[in-house]
Write a protein that holds these residues in place. Structure first.
Motif: not given
Length: 185
Positions: A60-61, A96-102, A123-127, A133-141
Motif C-alpha cells: 500500500r505504501s 510489490d515493492v522490492d528494496l535492493e537492501s532487503s 511479479a514485476p516490482a517497484a525496485w 533512493l531511485t525507483v525502477e521497474r524490475l521484471e521478476q518471475r
C-alpha cells in the motif's frame, strides 16, 4: 499454499554481495518496519524502511530513508503508484515493492501469488535502489518448485540480472537467498 503468520521480529545476515544485517519488525496490522546496515564494495550504508501491506500482501505504501534522504511510495492496490506525491506510470501494473537492501521484501510476491507446485507467475516490482533512493521497474518471475526434503517451500527466482533458487520457511519468509542473505533469527 498457505503460510503461517510471521513472527513479530526476523533478521537476516547479508553476506557475499554485501556484509551486514537486516532486522524487521512486523506489526499485527500489516505494518513492517526494518533496517539494513551493511558494507558493499568497501562502502557502508544504512537504510530504514516502513511498509504498509494489505492482508493479501499487496504493498500500500513504503517510506525508505537513508542518511537524511527519504522516499515515499504510495500504491492504490490496483497497480498504480505515486513517488513523492507524483504519478509514476512506469510502475503501472505492479503490486510489490522490492528494496535492493532487503531480503524480506521477497516474501511479498510469494504470499500474494500463492502458487501451486509447477505454477509460474510474472511479479514485476517497484525496485528501490539503496544508493540513490531511485525507483525502477524490475521484471521478476517466481516458479513454485517441489518442497525440499525438510518440507520448506522452494521457488525458482528470475530477474534480468539474477536467477537462483529461494528457500522459504513455514511463514513464507526467505531462509536462503544465495549470494545475498541467510536468515539469522
Amino acid at each position: 499454499m498457505t503460510f503461517t503468520d510471521p513472527p513479530r521480529q526476523v533478521a537476516w545476515r547479508h553476506k557475499d554481495l554485501r556484509e551486514g544485517f537486516e532486522v524487521v519488525f512486523i506489526e499485527p496490522r500489516w505494518t513492517v518496519e526494518g533496517a539494513t546496515a551493511a558494507i558493499e564494495d568497501g562502502d557502508g550504508f544504512a537504510v530504514q524502511y516502513a511498509i504498509d501491506l494489505s492482508p493479501e500482501w499487496v504493498t500500500r505504501s513504503a517510506r525508505v530513508a537513508s542518511f537524511g534522504r527519504e522516499l515515499h511510495l504510495l500504491a492504490d492496490g490496483d497497480g498504480a503508484w505515486h513517488i513523492d506525491g507524483g504519478p509514476a506510470p512506469h510502475l503501472d501494473g505492479i503490486f510489490d515493492v522490492d528494496l535492493e537492501s532487503s531480503a524480506f521484501t521477497n516474501a511479498f510476491p510469494v504470499h500474494r501469488l500463492a502458487l501451486a507446485v509447477g505454477e509460474s507467475a510474472e511479479a514485476p516490482a517497484a525496485w528501490v535502489r539503496f544508493s540513490s533512493l531511485t525507483v525502477e521497474r524490475l521484471e521478476q518471475r517466481y516458479t513454485r518448485l517441489p518442497d525440499d526434503a525438510a518440507g520448506r517451500a522452494r521457488f525458482d527466482y528470475w530477474s534480468p540480472d539474477l536467477q537462483c533458487e529461494l528457500v522459504y520457511d513455514a511463514c513464507g519468509l526467505v531462509l536462503d537467498y544465495p549470494g545475498i542473505a541467510t536468515r539469522a533469527a
